[in-house]
Enzyme design. Structure first.
Site, PDB file in Angstrom:
ATOM      1  CG  HIS A   1      -1.992  -0.970   1.263  1.00  0.00           C
ATOM      2  ND1 HIS A   1      -3.319  -0.631   1.446  1.00  0.00           N
ATOM      3  CD2 HIS A   1      -1.973  -2.320   1.122  1.00  0.00           C
ATOM      4  CE1 HIS A   1      -4.067  -1.720   1.421  1.00  0.00           C
ATOM      5  NE2 HIS A   1      -3.270  -2.759   1.229  1.00  0.00           N
TER       6      HIS A   1
ATOM      7  CD  GLU B   1      -0.225   1.465   4.327  1.00  0.00           C
ATOM      8  OE1 GLU B   1      -0.042   2.338   3.440  1.00  0.00           O
ATOM      9  OE2 GLU B   1      -1.344   1.070   4.671  1.00  0.00           O
TER      10      GLU B   1
END
Length: 208
Positions: free
Chosen positions: A79, A179
């Site tokens: 992400h 992330e």
């Protein structure tokens, strides 16, 4: 997983600080956030795949079929929007959730020790994540900086119906969420660095 969102989104300016945080790429063309479209763990007693698929977006259905018919042992999904490795669970027990980013509480699995080890192994291979050296580029309110670049999903904020929780809850796959950029849609000139740290995940697997 979300080609609709990719087509609709715009990348951040090069070296933006802070990054352009909001991105249309979060949702598909039906305005559904696919990472909140998976069955909750409470549905685990439902054995029929067709029942689990009912009412889901076509993209979610495709990933669910892939996961359920080819059970994995270890996986990660990537992400943007922060620089941190997060591990299950992403949300509290159904009915006991907190409001997103308001007094979040950890919700840990029986495999938390292993999950933390996985997350920390990746973070240490990614100095930017481990040292949180780019946290100033993240939009205020995202939670940065994160200690050692890792966090329990629910302790960060509630995500109900995530792929990470589905994968672990329904198939026992040890999945974490990586992330890898403060920018949800990094500028093309910054992609080589992002890709470099995605490649680190493969090295981490080989070292284990």
């Amino acid at each position: 997983m979300n080609p609709d969102g990719f087509e609709m989104s715009n990348f951040s300016p090069q070296n933006a600080s802070p990054c352009t945080h909001r991105s249309k790429a979060r949702k598909n063309n039906n305005r559904v956030d696919l990472n909140r479209n998976f069955p909750r763990v409470k549905s685990k007693n439902v054995k029929n795949l067709q029942l689990l698929l009912r009412g889901r977006q076509i993209e979610t259905q495709s990933v669910m079929k892939w996961i359920m018919t080819n059970p994995f042992v270890l996986s990660a999904n990537f992400h943007g929007g922060a620089v941190v490795a997060n591990y299950p669970w992403d949300s509290q027990i159904q009915g006991q959730e907190t409001v997103n980013r308001v007094a979040p509480r950890p919700f840990l699995t029986a495999d938390t020790k292993s999950f933390k080890d996985l997350a920390l192994t990746y973070s240490k291979y990614n100095p930017t994540m481990f040292q949180q050296s780019t946290s100033d580029r993240c939009v205020p309110g995202t939670g940065a900086p994160f200690k050692n670049g890792i966090i329990n999903g629910a302790a960060w904020y509630e995500v109900r119906g995530s792929m990470q929780d589905f994968n672990y809850g329904f198939t026992n796959c040890m999945e974490i969420t990586l992330e890898v950029s403060c920018c949800k849609h990094p500028h093309p000139q910054e992609l080589p660095e992002v890709s470099f740290y995605i490649g680190h995940y493969q090295k981490c697997q080989q070292k284990r």
